[in-house]
Design a protein around this motif. Structure first.
Motif, PDB file in Angstrom:
ATOM      1  N   GLU A  32       8.125   5.988   0.298  1.00  0.00           N
ATOM      2  CA  GLU A  32       8.670   6.263  -1.038  1.00  0.00           C
ATOM      3  C   GLU A  32       9.700   5.201  -1.441  1.00  0.00           C
ATOM      4  O   GLU A  32       9.769   4.792  -2.598  1.00  0.00           O
ATOM      5  CB  GLU A  32       9.270   7.674  -1.062  1.00  0.00           C
ATOM      6  CG  GLU A  32       9.639   8.188  -2.431  1.00  0.00           C
ATOM      7  CD  GLU A  32       8.485   8.194  -3.440  1.00  0.00           C
ATOM      8  OE1 GLU A  32       7.305   8.175  -3.033  1.00  0.00           O
ATOM      9  OE2 GLU A  32       8.791   8.182  -4.648  1.00  0.00           O
TER      10      GLU A  32
ATOM     11  N   ARG B  93       7.849   2.349  -2.708  1.00  0.00           N
ATOM     12  CA  ARG B  93       7.284   2.639  -4.030  1.00  0.00           C
ATOM     13  C   ARG B  93       8.367   2.485  -5.113  1.00  0.00           C
ATOM     14  O   ARG B  93       8.138   1.867  -6.161  1.00  0.00           O
ATOM     15  CB  ARG B  93       6.705   4.060  -4.064  1.00  0.00           C
ATOM     16  CG  ARG B  93       6.000   4.411  -5.363  1.00  0.00           C
ATOM     17  CD  ARG B  93       5.697   5.899  -5.478  1.00  0.00           C
ATOM     18  NE  ARG B  93       4.950   6.408  -4.339  1.00  0.00           N
ATOM     19  CZ  ARG B  93       3.623   6.350  -4.225  1.00  0.00           C
ATOM     20  NH1 ARG B  93       2.898   5.814  -5.182  1.00  0.00           N
ATOM     21  NH2 ARG B  93       3.020   6.834  -3.154  1.00  0.00           N
TER      22      ARG B  93
ATOM     23  N   ALA C   6       0.903   2.201  -1.528  1.00  0.00           N
ATOM     24  CA  ALA C   6       1.923   2.701  -2.468  1.00  0.00           C
ATOM     25  C   ALA C   6       2.332   1.611  -3.459  1.00  0.00           C
ATOM     26  O   ALA C   6       2.488   1.868  -4.661  1.00  0.00           O
ATOM     27  CB  ALA C   6       3.140   3.205  -1.697  1.00  0.00           C
TER      28      ALA C   6
END
Ligand code: PHB
Length: 362
Positions: free
Chosen positions: A155, A158, A214
């Protein structure tokens, strides 16, 4: 002399005017809060005639930081600072990719939020010392990431990728080289995990592929590159079968149809090469990788042209030469003499040794 470095090339969705790339170069000149400044913008702007500029390694999160004054891409202030850079480069007609970085164990509690331990695939300390705000200190043993924490790492990549898009970059490069977090997952002297992120080459490659997925989600595959250093020993790296792990990883990267694969060549000064196994240069990966290859590491105009003429690579990145020669493309084209880089001003400081190298006045 024919000079293929000066010929145009397609890279992902872009057509570049030449095959000369400014390599990512850590210069430790971001302001408080790890924010890029007008000085950084000037530095990149001066070098905008490169076919492609790749920024210095840029941390995707506070935990990804490993050195003083390196820029980040996780706060609004950092995004605004990078906008100065991308605007300046675009005004000169250049293209610039941001390098997404998490250092993993190459950090120190002094640099980490709340003085916590740096994170890594396994609790193994590198040899040597970390660069902290109060000088060099021995590396500590990092904390092994829990399986449940891995999605947060993905994450962070990302979000870094999204922030880079907002900052106006033309693309991003995933830093999976030189002993930082993703490289620590790939190689078997730093990854002793027994879950799905450790053990087999498939498992050790998993995080790189998930991060790539991602980042490609955010940017599209044709604006994303990946950098690896398959022969390097910098930051205490070693793999017992480097041809197996890097051969597998590169084969798997084929499926993304990325803008490029960026290789740090073997035996680059300061980055080492383990001598017990064959070197893995661009020639090794050419038959394995289906796309565009950038090679980097100690090239000259002559050897760079040879790398392209012999079809071992498509573009060549220059580091030290770009530190000292903002107009490297024009100097190469004119066969002009090159300025010598001054090591004393590589890391940290001000405009001295950063934006004051003269252009060629032929
Ligand atoms: C460094 O700061 O020494 C450094 C950073 C990123 C690299 C290599 C070296 O990929």
């Amino acid at each position: 002399m024919s000079a293929p470095l000066l010929s145009s090339v397609k890279l992902g969705r872009y057509t570049l005017p030449n095959r000369i790339v400014m390599a990512p170069l850590t210069r430790n000149r971001a302001a408080a809060g790890n924010v890029p400044t007008a000085l950084n913008a000037l530095h990149y702007e001066q070098r905008a005639s490169a076919g492609l500029l790749i920024t210095e390694a840029t941390q995707i999160s506070p935990e990804g930081l490993g050195y003083p004054n390196t820029p980040g891409i996780h706060s609004p202030e950092q995004v605004a600072g990078w906008k100065l850079v991308t605007d300046a480069v675009h005004a000169k007609g250049g293209k610039i990719f941001l390098q997404l970085w998490h250092v993993g164990r190459i950090s120190h509690p002094d640099l980490q939020p709340d003085g916590k331990l740096p994170v890594a695939p396994s609790a193994i300390a590198p040899e040597g010392e970390a660069a902290t705000y109060t000088g060099m200190k021995p590396f500590v043993t990092p904390r092994a990431l829990e399986l449940e924490e891995i999605p947060q790492i993905i994450e962070q990549y990302r979000i870094g990728a999204k922030n880079a898009l907002e900052a106006g970059f033309d693309g991003v490069e995933i830093h999976s080289a030189n002993g930082y977090l993703l490289d620590q997952f790939l190689q078997d002297n730093t990854n002793l995990r027994t879950d799905i992120y450790g053990g087999s080459v498939e498992n050790r490659t998993r995080l790189l592929l998930e991060v790539t997925e991602a980042v490609v989600d955010v940017w599209g595959s044709d604006r994303v590159g990946v950098r690896i250093s398959p022969s390097g020993t910098f930051n205490s790296m070693y793999d017992s079968n480097r041809a197996a792990i890097f051969g597998y990883a590169v084969k798997k990267l084929n499926r993304f149809n990325l803008a490029y694969l960026h290789l740090v060549a073997p035996r680059v000064e300061g980055f080492g090469s383990a001598e017990d196994q064959p070197d893995l240069g661009a020639e090794f990966f050419r038959p394995i990788y289906n796309g565009t290859i950038i090679t980097a590491g100690g090239y000259s105009f002559e050897t760079g042209n040879q790398a392209i003429a012999s079809d071992s690579a498509d573009l060549v990145a220059f580091g030290r030469l770009y530190i000292a020669n903002p107009d490297l493309v024009e100097r190469f084209a004119a066969n002009a003499p090159l300025n010598k880089p001054d090591r004393n001003t590589f890391y940290g400081g001000d405009e001295k040794g950063y934006t004051d190298y003269p252009t060629w006045q032929g």
